[in-house]
Design a protein around this motif. Structure first.
Motif: not given
Length: 199
Positions: A56-57, A80-83, A85, A148
Motif C-alpha cells: 500500500s502507498p 506500490p499498489c493503489a488498490w 490503500r 497493507t
C-alpha cells in the motif's frame, strides 16, 4: 501462496486508538518497527521467499515491508499498489471508538468487522476491492507478499470466499503486526492456512 500482512503499530502505548484511514499517513511507532522486524525474522525462519511484493502507498505499510524484506535478501523490490490503500473513514476519520459507536451504532460496526459492510459515510468501494483481490488470486502464481492495512486486508477473505467464522474464529480483522496466508491449489481452489497470526 499469498501472505497478507497488516502494518505494525502506529499508536504509542497508552495512547487512545483512533480510526486511521487513507487520509492520515502515520509512521510506525518503535513498537510497530519491532513488530515489522519480528515478521521478517519469522518469515526468514520459515524459509519463505517471495516472487512479488505489493505494498500500500502509506508510510506505515512501506516501513513494515522494508523491515520484513531486510530479513529476506534477494527479495524483489516492493511495488506500490493503489488498490491495497486503506479505506476512507469519512466523518469518523481520526475519531475514537466510543465516538464512532455513538454515531453509527454497534450493529454497523459489527457488520463491518464480520462481513465487510461499510458503515454510512465510509468510502470503501468494496466491489472494486474484491475484484482486485480476485484478479490477483487468478493471475499470480506466487508466492506473493502483500503489506497493507486492516480495511484493505479483510477483502482478501471476502474475495476468496473464505469468510471468517467458518474457516477461522478471529473475524475479518488482522491485528497490527499480524498476517494471514491463503493458498491456491493446482486447480485454482483457495484455502485459508492462517489468519490473525502475530509472531
Amino acid at each position: 501462496m499469498f501472505v497478507i500482512v497488516r502494518h505494525g503499530n502506529t499508536f504509542e502505548r497508552g495512547e487512545p486508538p483512533r480510526r486511521i484511514g487513507v487520509r492520515t499517513d502515520l509512521p510506525l511507532t518503535a513498537a510497530g518497527h519491532a513488530q515489522a522486524e519480528a515478521l521478517g525474522a519469522h518469515f526468514a525462519a520459515q524459509g519463505m521467499a517471495f516472487a512479488k511484493v505489493l505494498v500500500s502507498p502509506l508510510a506505515r505499510t512501506r516501513q513494515t515491508a522494508e523491515a520484513i524484506l531486510r530479513h529476506l535478501p534477494g527479495s524483489p523490490s516492493p511495488l506500490p499498489c493503489a488498490w491495497l490503500r486503506e479505506i476512507d473513514h469519512g466523518p469518523d476519520e481520526n475519531a475514537a471508538e466510543d465516538a464512532i459507536l455513538a454515531r453509527i451504532g454497534a450493529e454497523a460496526l459489527a457488520a463491518w468487522d464480520a462481513q465487510g459492510v461499510a458503515p454510512p459515510g465510509w468510502e470503501v468501494d468494496a466491489e472494486a476491492r474484491i475484484a482486485a483481490w480476485q484478479a490477483l488470486f487468478e493471475e499470480e502464481k506466487g508466492p506473493v507478499l502483500l503489506v497493507t492495512s486492516n480495511g484493505a486486508a479483510r477483502f482478501a477473505l471476502l474475495a476468496a470466499g473464505l469468510v471468517q467464522g467458518q474457516e477461522s474464529p478471529s473475524g475479518l480483522k488482522l491485528p497490527t503486526g499480524g498476517y494471514g496466508v491463503i493458498h491456491r491449489g493446482e486447480r485454482g481452489g483457495l484455502t485459508l492456512a492462517e489468519w490473525g497470526v502475530r509472531p
